[in-house]
Scaffold this motif. Structure first.
Motif, PDB file in Angstrom:
ATOM      1  N   GLN A 180      56.111  32.056  31.839  1.00 47.94           N
ATOM      2  CA  GLN A 180      55.179  32.346  30.750  1.00 47.94           C
ATOM      3  C   GLN A 180      54.479  33.690  30.950  1.00 47.94           C
ATOM      4  OE1 GLN A 180      52.996  28.464  30.860  1.00 47.94           O
ATOM      5  NE2 GLN A 180      53.328  28.484  28.654  1.00 47.94           N
ATOM      6  N   ILE A 181      54.219  34.052  32.190  1.00 50.66           N
ATOM      7  CA  ILE A 181      53.614  35.359  32.469  1.00 50.66           C
ATOM      8  C   ILE A 181      54.534  36.472  31.967  1.00 50.66           C
ATOM      9  CG2 ILE A 181      52.963  36.982  34.291  1.00 50.66           C
ATOM     10  CD1 ILE A 181      51.963  34.585  35.918  1.00 50.66           C
ATOM     11  N   GLY A 182      55.819  36.345  32.299  1.00 50.03           N
ATOM     12  CA  GLY A 182      56.783  37.356  31.855  1.00 50.03           C
ATOM     13  C   GLY A 182      56.847  37.463  30.350  1.00 50.03           C
ATOM     14  N   VAL A 183      56.830  36.313  29.664  1.00 49.17           N
ATOM     15  CA  VAL A 183      56.888  36.307  28.206  1.00 49.17           C
ATOM     16  C   VAL A 183      55.610  36.878  27.610  1.00 49.17           C
ATOM     17  CG1 VAL A 183      57.021  34.839  26.159  1.00 49.17           C
ATOM     18  CG2 VAL A 183      58.493  34.362  28.124  1.00 49.17           C
ATOM     19  N   SER A 184      54.464  36.448  28.142  1.00 52.66           N
ATOM     20  CA  SER A 184      53.185  36.887  27.575  1.00 52.66           C
ATOM     21  C   SER A 184      52.932  38.372  27.804  1.00 52.66           C
ATOM     22  CB  SER A 184      52.034  36.067  28.179  1.00 52.66           C
ATOM     23  OG  SER A 184      51.942  36.255  29.577  1.00 52.66           O
ATOM     24  N   LEU A 185      53.484  38.925  28.879  1.00 51.62           N
ATOM     25  CA  LEU A 185      53.330  40.365  29.112  1.00 51.62           C
ATOM     26  C   LEU A 185      53.938  41.169  27.970  1.00 51.62           C
ATOM     27  CD1 LEU A 185      54.043  40.683  32.951  1.00 51.62           C
ATOM     28  CD2 LEU A 185      51.896  41.237  31.781  1.00 51.62           C
ATOM     29  N   MET A 186      54.979  40.618  27.366  1.00 50.36           N
ATOM     30  CA  MET A 186      55.643  41.293  26.261  1.00 50.36           C
ATOM     31  C   MET A 186      54.998  40.985  24.904  1.00 50.36           C
ATOM     32  SD  MET A 186      58.114  43.048  27.656  1.00 50.36           S
ATOM     33  CE  MET A 186      56.841  43.398  28.880  1.00 50.36           C
ATOM     34  N   GLU A 187      54.476  39.754  24.751  1.00 46.69           N
ATOM     35  CA  GLU A 187      53.969  39.336  23.450  1.00 46.69           C
ATOM     36  C   GLU A 187      52.443  39.379  23.355  1.00 46.69           C
ATOM     37  OE1 GLU A 187      55.591  35.480  22.624  1.00 46.69           O
ATOM     38  OE2 GLU A 187      57.553  36.294  22.078  1.00 46.69           O
ATOM     39  N   ARG A 188      51.757  38.764  24.349  1.00 49.49           N
ATOM     40  CA  ARG A 188      50.292  38.710  24.330  1.00 49.49           C
ATOM     41  C   ARG A 188      49.757  38.998  25.734  1.00 49.49           C
ATOM     42  NH1 ARG A 188      48.534  33.064  22.161  1.00 49.49           N
ATOM     43  NH2 ARG A 188      50.234  32.415  23.558  1.00 49.49           N
ATOM     44  N   PRO A 189      49.628  40.264  26.088  1.00 45.88           N
ATOM     45  CA  PRO A 189      49.221  40.633  27.449  1.00 45.88           C
ATOM     46  C   PRO A 189      47.930  39.976  27.913  1.00 45.88           C
ATOM     47  CG  PRO A 189      49.978  42.558  26.252  1.00 45.88           C
ATOM     48  CD  PRO A 189      49.907  41.442  25.255  1.00 45.88           C
ATOM     49  N   ILE A 190      46.989  39.732  26.998  1.00 48.42           N
ATOM     50  CA  ILE A 190      45.711  39.159  27.386  1.00 48.42           C
ATOM     51  C   ILE A 190      45.889  37.753  27.944  1.00 48.42           C
ATOM     52  CG2 ILE A 190      45.236  38.229  25.098  1.00 48.42           C
ATOM     53  CD1 ILE A 190      42.691  39.711  27.605  1.00 48.42           C
ATOM     54  N   VAL A 191      46.888  37.020  27.422  1.00 46.25           N
ATOM     55  CA  VAL A 191      47.160  35.656  27.898  1.00 46.25           C
ATOM     56  C   VAL A 191      47.693  35.685  29.324  1.00 46.25           C
ATOM     57  CG1 VAL A 191      48.525  33.573  27.503  1.00 46.25           C
ATOM     58  CG2 VAL A 191      47.593  34.840  25.557  1.00 46.25           C
ATOM     59  N   SER A 192      48.405  36.739  29.667  1.00 41.49           N
ATOM     60  CA  SER A 192      48.986  36.829  31.003  1.00 41.49           C
ATOM     61  C   SER A 192      47.904  36.864  32.079  1.00 41.49           C
ATOM     62  CB  SER A 192      49.887  38.063  31.115  1.00 41.49           C
ATOM     63  OG  SER A 192      49.143  39.254  30.958  1.00 41.49           O
ATOM     64  N   VAL A 193      46.720  37.361  31.745  1.00 41.92           N
ATOM     65  CA  VAL A 193      45.619  37.400  32.713  1.00 41.92           C
ATOM     66  C   VAL A 193      45.256  35.984  33.149  1.00 41.92           C
ATOM     67  CG1 VAL A 193      43.206  38.043  33.087  1.00 41.92           C
ATOM     68  CG2 VAL A 193      44.717  39.552  31.764  1.00 41.92           C
ATOM     69  N   PHE A 194      45.121  35.097  32.175  1.00 39.28           N
ATOM     70  CA  PHE A 194      44.804  33.702  32.480  1.00 39.28           C
ATOM     71  C   PHE A 194      45.916  33.057  33.290  1.00 39.28           C
ATOM     72  CE2 PHE A 194      45.455  29.237  31.188  1.00 39.28           C
ATOM     73  CZ  PHE A 194      44.309  28.687  31.743  1.00 39.28           C
ATOM     74  N   LEU A 195      47.165  33.300  32.928  1.00 36.45           N
ATOM     75  CA  LEU A 195      48.295  32.693  33.625  1.00 36.45           C
ATOM     76  C   LEU A 195      48.417  33.199  35.059  1.00 36.45           C
ATOM     77  CD1 LEU A 195      50.926  32.829  30.745  1.00 36.45           C
ATOM     78  CD2 LEU A 195      49.778  30.792  31.625  1.00 36.45           C
ATOM     79  N   ILE A 196      48.151  34.485  35.243  1.00 38.49           N
ATOM     80  CA  ILE A 196      48.162  35.048  36.604  1.00 38.49           C
ATOM     81  C   ILE A 196      47.067  34.397  37.445  1.00 38.49           C
ATOM     82  CG2 ILE A 196      47.717  37.134  37.949  1.00 38.49           C
ATOM     83  CD1 ILE A 196      49.083  38.706  35.675  1.00 38.49           C
ATOM     84  N   ALA A 197      45.901  34.187  36.826  1.00 37.63           N
ATOM     85  CA  ALA A 197      44.796  33.518  37.522  1.00 37.63           C
ATOM     86  C   ALA A 197      45.178  32.083  37.881  1.00 37.63           C
ATOM     87  CB  ALA A 197      43.544  33.527  36.646  1.00 37.63           C
ATOM     88  N   LEU A 198      45.927  31.435  36.991  1.00 39.78           N
ATOM     89  CA  LEU A 198      46.367  30.059  37.229  1.00 39.78           C
ATOM     90  C   LEU A 198      47.286  29.993  38.447  1.00 39.78           C
ATOM     91  CD1 LEU A 198      45.998  27.304  35.648  1.00 39.78           C
ATOM     92  CD2 LEU A 198      48.283  27.730  34.738  1.00 39.78           C
ATOM     93  N   VAL A 199      48.239  30.904  38.505  1.00 38.39           N
ATOM     94  CA  VAL A 199      49.160  30.961  39.642  1.00 38.39           C
ATOM     95  C   VAL A 199      48.413  31.350  40.912  1.00 38.39           C
ATOM     96  CG1 VAL A 199      51.149  32.178  40.609  1.00 38.39           C
ATOM     97  CG2 VAL A 199      51.166  31.477  38.197  1.00 38.39           C
ATOM     98  N   GLY A 200      47.544  32.339  40.792  1.00 38.44           N
ATOM     99  CA  GLY A 200      46.766  32.778  41.947  1.00 38.44           C
ATOM    100  C   GLY A 200      45.893  31.673  42.509  1.00 38.44           C
ATOM    101  N   SER A 201      45.366  30.826  41.635  1.00 40.77           N
ATOM    102  CA  SER A 201      44.512  29.719  42.075  1.00 40.77           C
ATOM    103  C   SER A 201      45.288  28.735  42.939  1.00 40.77           C
ATOM    104  CB  SER A 201      43.926  28.994  40.861  1.00 40.77           C
ATOM    105  OG  SER A 201      43.088  29.850  40.121  1.00 40.77           O
ATOM    106  N   PHE A 202      46.544  28.480  42.553  1.00 41.22           N
ATOM    107  CA  PHE A 202      47.397  27.598  43.346  1.00 41.22           C
ATOM    108  C   PHE A 202      47.591  28.173  44.752  1.00 41.22           C
ATOM    109  CE2 PHE A 202      51.190  25.525  44.839  1.00 41.22           C
ATOM    110  CZ  PHE A 202      51.220  24.281  44.224  1.00 41.22           C
TER     111      PHE A 202
END
Length: 225
Positions: free
Chosen positions: A45-67
């Motif tokens: 989803q990070i890869g997809v959101s970087l292309m479509e909605r970059p702002i969403v990728s911030v949340f997803l990166i934080a989600l992965v980083g939290s793990f």
């Protein structure tokens, strides 16, 4: 490795897998519809959101980083690669329970970042099991387990001997994760994201039980000596 684990490990693996399945079900059913007990989908989803909605990728990166942060904390608290009483498994479970409670509060207030705390809790739990299983056992996702079961099936077809304890362990984890998904769904239908309180309380109870069990066992060994 499996032959060296005590008999009660299956019960613990089932319970932890149930908790992870429960948490993941709430994440999928909640307003963000986001899996949180494993990272493969999130990274995609990070890869997809970087292309479509970059702002969403911030949340997803934080989600992965939290793990990863959760796994790091577990690695700091638990040393050694063998299952041994006295190690800080109770503290890891306590932290997991607290994180899930905080996540429940944030999600109840419709604050998406609460999922990051739930993801951190899953990272704590997965690393807890990994420390004594040699990276063979996972309780927060099933990809590796299904892969190993496929390998075992292939070996059986070729007439080779299969480790029965390993097969039982993997079957227990799958049943636990599936059961957690079912219970998570039922709980979500009744109390929505507040259902995360249930696995949180389970973690706190497991922490308490482990602490008491360790103290009683240590006292018994001391008296025997």
């Amino acid at each position: 490795m499996f032959t060296k684990l005590p008999k009660w490990v299956e019960y613990g693996a089932f319970t932890l897998a149930l908790i992870a399945g429960f948490v993941n079900a709430i994440g999928l059913l909640g307003f963000e519809h986001q899996a949180i007990s494993h990272l493969s989908g999130s990274v995609t989803q990070i890869g997809v959101s970087l292309m479509e909605r970059p702002i969403v990728s911030v949340f997803l990166i934080a989600l992965v980083g939290s793990f990863v942060v959760g796994s790091t904390i577990s690695g700091i608290l638990i040393s050694g690669e063998s299952l041994k009483l006295g190690r800080h498994y109770d503290l890891v479970l306590l932290l997991e329970g607290i994180l899930l409670l905080l996540s429940t509060f944030l999600l109840y207030e419709h604050i998406s970042w609460g999922l990051c705390l739930a993801s951190m809790a899953c990272g704590l739990q997965n690393a807890l099991v990994t420390t004594y299983s040699g990276a063979v056992i996972r309780t927060t996702h099933l990809t590796g387990i299904f892969t190993d079961l496929g390998l075992m099936l292939g070996s059986k077809i070729k007439g080779q001997e299969v480790n029965k304890r390993k097969f039982v362990m993997f079957s227990v984890i799958i049943c636990g994760f599936l059961s957690g998904g079912v219970l998570g769904y039922l709980a979500f239908q009744r109390i929505n994201v507040s259902a995360l309180v249930i696995p949180a309380v389970c973690c706190l109870l497991l922490s308490f039980i482990y602490r008491i069990y360790t103290q009683v066992t240590s006292k018994y060994k001391f008296q025997q000596e």
